[in-house]
Design an enzyme around this catalytic site. Structure first.
Site, PDB file in Angstrom:
ATOM      1  N   LYS A  56      39.709  32.255  36.208  1.00 28.85           N
ATOM      2  CA  LYS A  56      40.770  31.237  36.238  1.00 28.85           C
ATOM      3  C   LYS A  56      42.129  31.752  36.727  1.00 28.85           C
ATOM      4  O   LYS A  56      43.174  31.245  36.350  1.00 28.85           O
ATOM      5  CB  LYS A  56      40.939  30.544  34.870  1.00 28.85           C
ATOM      6  CG  LYS A  56      39.683  30.073  34.202  1.00 28.85           C
ATOM      7  CD  LYS A  56      38.645  29.480  35.124  1.00 28.85           C
ATOM      8  CE  LYS A  56      38.924  28.101  35.627  1.00 28.85           C
ATOM      9  NZ  LYS A  56      37.794  27.648  36.502  1.00 28.85           N
ATOM     10  N   HIS A 115      34.098  38.638  38.838  1.00 32.23           N
ATOM     11  CA  HIS A 115      35.119  38.743  37.789  1.00 32.23           C
ATOM     12  C   HIS A 115      34.941  40.044  37.012  1.00 32.23           C
ATOM     13  O   HIS A 115      35.505  40.194  35.924  1.00 32.23           O
ATOM     14  CB  HIS A 115      35.001  37.570  36.803  1.00 32.23           C
ATOM     15  CG  HIS A 115      35.331  36.224  37.365  1.00 32.23           C
ATOM     16  ND1 HIS A 115      36.441  35.984  38.151  1.00 32.23           N
ATOM     17  CD2 HIS A 115      34.721  35.023  37.223  1.00 32.23           C
ATOM     18  CE1 HIS A 115      36.470  34.696  38.474  1.00 32.23           C
ATOM     19  NE2 HIS A 115      35.449  34.099  37.931  1.00 32.23           N
ATOM     20  N   SER A 145      44.122  27.719  31.267  1.00 32.74           N
ATOM     21  CA  SER A 145      43.135  27.280  32.250  1.00 32.74           C
ATOM     22  C   SER A 145      41.718  27.652  31.781  1.00 32.74           C
ATOM     23  O   SER A 145      40.777  26.862  31.904  1.00 32.74           O
ATOM     24  CB  SER A 145      43.442  27.925  33.602  1.00 32.74           C
ATOM     25  OG  SER A 145      42.500  27.538  34.561  1.00 32.74           O
ATOM     26  N   PHE A 236      46.973  22.758  46.689  1.00 31.45           N
ATOM     27  CA  PHE A 236      46.226  22.328  45.498  1.00 31.45           C
ATOM     28  C   PHE A 236      45.641  20.934  45.720  1.00 31.45           C
ATOM     29  O   PHE A 236      44.463  20.689  45.443  1.00 31.45           O
ATOM     30  CB  PHE A 236      47.147  22.349  44.267  1.00 31.45           C
ATOM     31  CG  PHE A 236      46.489  21.804  43.044  1.00 31.45           C
ATOM     32  CD1 PHE A 236      45.523  22.542  42.368  1.00 31.45           C
ATOM     33  CD2 PHE A 236      46.807  20.538  42.565  1.00 31.45           C
ATOM     34  CE1 PHE A 236      44.885  22.030  41.244  1.00 31.45           C
ATOM     35  CE2 PHE A 236      46.173  20.018  41.439  1.00 31.45           C
ATOM     36  CZ  PHE A 236      45.216  20.766  40.781  1.00 31.45           C
TER      37      PHE A 236
HETATM   38  S1  PPS Z   1      37.009  30.555  38.496  1.00 32.62           S
HETATM   39  O1  PPS Z   1      36.093  29.566  37.858  1.00 32.62           O
HETATM   40  O2  PPS Z   1      37.293  31.656  37.581  1.00 32.62           O
HETATM   41  O3  PPS Z   1      36.537  31.027  39.789  1.00 32.62           O
HETATM   42  O4  PPS Z   1      38.362  29.736  38.697  1.00 32.62           O
HETATM   43  P1  PPS Z   1      39.569  30.164  39.653  1.00 32.62           P
HETATM   44  O5  PPS Z   1      39.354  29.630  41.001  1.00 32.62           O
HETATM   45  O6  PPS Z   1      39.836  31.627  39.510  1.00 32.62           O
HETATM   46  O7  PPS Z   1      40.801  29.448  38.965  1.00 32.62           O
HETATM   47  C1  PPS Z   1      40.941  28.059  38.864  1.00 32.62           C
HETATM   48  C2  PPS Z   1      42.415  27.789  38.664  1.00 32.62           C
HETATM   49  O8  PPS Z   1      43.080  27.968  39.931  1.00 32.62           O
HETATM   50  C3  PPS Z   1      43.712  26.751  40.284  1.00 32.62           C
HETATM   51  N1  PPS Z   1      43.709  26.574  41.748  1.00 32.62           N
HETATM   52  C4  PPS Z   1      44.820  26.398  42.477  1.00 32.62           C
HETATM   53  N2  PPS Z   1      46.117  26.408  42.128  1.00 32.62           N
HETATM   54  C5  PPS Z   1      47.019  26.175  43.127  1.00 32.62           C
HETATM   55  N3  PPS Z   1      46.690  25.937  44.411  1.00 32.62           N
HETATM   56  C6  PPS Z   1      45.390  25.923  44.800  1.00 32.62           C
HETATM   57  N4  PPS Z   1      45.079  25.676  46.073  1.00 32.62           N
HETATM   58  C7  PPS Z   1      44.396  26.162  43.810  1.00 32.62           C
HETATM   59  N5  PPS Z   1      43.045  26.236  43.835  1.00 32.62           N
HETATM   60  C8  PPS Z   1      42.650  26.482  42.567  1.00 32.62           C
HETATM   61  C9  PPS Z   1      42.885  25.684  39.575  1.00 32.62           C
HETATM   62  O9  PPS Z   1      43.566  24.451  39.521  1.00 32.62           O
HETATM   63  C10 PPS Z   1      42.704  26.353  38.212  1.00 32.62           C
HETATM   64  O10 PPS Z   1      43.905  26.409  37.454  1.00 32.62           O
HETATM   65  P2  PPS Z   1      44.365  25.285  36.411  1.00 32.62           P
HETATM   66  O11 PPS Z   1      45.602  25.856  35.777  1.00 32.62           O
HETATM   67  O12 PPS Z   1      43.266  25.126  35.422  1.00 32.62           O
HETATM   68  O13 PPS Z   1      44.645  24.060  37.186  1.00 32.62           O
END
Ligand code: PPS
Length: 302
Positions: A56, A115, A145, A236
């Site tokens: 996350k 991870h 998250s 996002f």
């Molecule tokens: S995972 O399942 O561990 O692979 O998830 P991961 O991709 O690492 O993390 C998901 C969080 O990243 C946010 N996210 C983004 N934030 C901003 N811009 C973009 N483009 C974007 N893409 C993914 C996603 O919304 C999750 O965070 P939260 O805080 O839950 O919204």
């Protein structure tokens, strides 16, 4: 490539809310623990790229950016397949995809998501001197998250309550272990290995600047026009609406997006809506203690 001889693949129904299983002292999903020998013996290629993060931290964001860079900013080339097929997740716990088999069958250049904490990365990646991009996110937004992801991921342990989940996170008793050890371990590894260490907060602040860093690390030159296309494609909002990046292609018995979206808020500072003052101070104290003298600092607001 399969499981240990005689072992059956777990059925999707048996994946419901399983308790973690420790591997070398780190809690993992049972589906990962069962495949551990195969994962640890994974054969890397010198031109493999690893995208690594604590869960996350914005992994999917950086994955899509890398794919866009490699495809000259052409979104159509990235929109044919879900991100977890384009860049398999090495230790993926559940059985709808078989990342090890898929990776073996893939032609170069492979990009591999993981991870894993630094000490558990399969040795072959170090031996082959593979490039690694590490993405880190401040612990407060990261844990919030992760909490919501546990609510919606039907294969993960039940987070019970926010208070309980936060306590488990602070104690490192969550899947993939301690956030503090993870971010610190990879931070220290970058002094002796080609690792680009990025921060979610920097990406939010200036995506163009950070995308250029990634391109440079991968030996690409990005003309302004291409850079702008990548920025637009990886906002996002665009990634939330894109079925190839928003994980809506996974069945709801794995990710139930009616509970919480995979692309949830994508913010810096959302933690303020959930943390009490006492919880925030407790996390700050542990962070000060566990990251002391590392040179590693995190921004919790922009
Ligand atoms: S995972 O399942 O561990 O692979 O998830 P991961 O991709 O690492 O993390 C998901 C969080 O990243 C946010 N996210 C983004 N934030 C901003 N811009 C973009 N483009 C974007 N893409 C993914 C996603 O919304 C999750 O965070 P939260 O805080 O839950 O919204």
């Amino acid at each position: 490539m399969g499981l240990e001889s005689g072992e059956q693949e777990l059925s999707p129904e048996s994946f419901k809310r399983l308790d973690p299983v420790e591997v070398h002292g780190i809690p993992f999903h049972k589906g990962t623990a069962r495949r551990w020998r195969l994962i640890s013996e994974f054969k890397a290629r010198p031109d493999d790229l690893v995208i690594c993060s604590y869960p996350k931290s914005g992994t999917t964001w950086i994955q899509e950016i890398v794919d866009m860079i490699r495809h000259g900013g052409d979104p159509q080339k990235c929109e044919k397949t879900p991100i977890y097929k384009r860049m398999p997740f090495l230790e993926m716990p559940h059985p709808v995809v078989s990342p090890l088999e898929e990776l073996e069958a893939m032609t170069s250049l492979r990009t591999i998501k993981t991870h894993l904490p630094v000490q558990l990365l399969p040795p072959s990646f170090w031996e082959q001197n593979c490039k690694i991009i590490y993405m880190a996110r401040n612990p407060k937004d990261n844990v919030l998250s992760y909490f919501h992801f546990h609510r919606m991921n039907q294969t993960y342990p039940d987070p019970v309550t926010w208070n309980q989940f936060l306590e488990n996170f602070l104690a490192g008793k969550v899947l993939w272990g301690s956030w503090f050890d993870h971010v610190r371990g990879w931070w220290e590894a970058k002094d002796h290995h080609p690792i680009l260490y990025l921060f979610y907060e920097d990406m939010k602040e200036d995506p163009g600047r950070e995308i250029q860093k990634v391109a440079q690390f991968l030996d690409f030159e990005l003309p302004e026009l291409v850079l702008n296309k990548i920025i637009q494609h990886t906002t996002f909002e665009r990634m939330k609406a894109n079925p190839m990046t928003n994980y809506s292609t996974l069945p709801s018995f794995i990710l139930d997006q009616t509970v919480s979206s995979f692309m949830r808020k994508g913010m810096v500072g959302d933690w303020k809506s959930n943390f009490t003052v006492a919880q925030s101070e407790k996390l700050d104290g542990i962070c000060d203690q566990l990251l002391r003298n590392s040179g590693l600092t995190f921004r919790t607001q922009l």
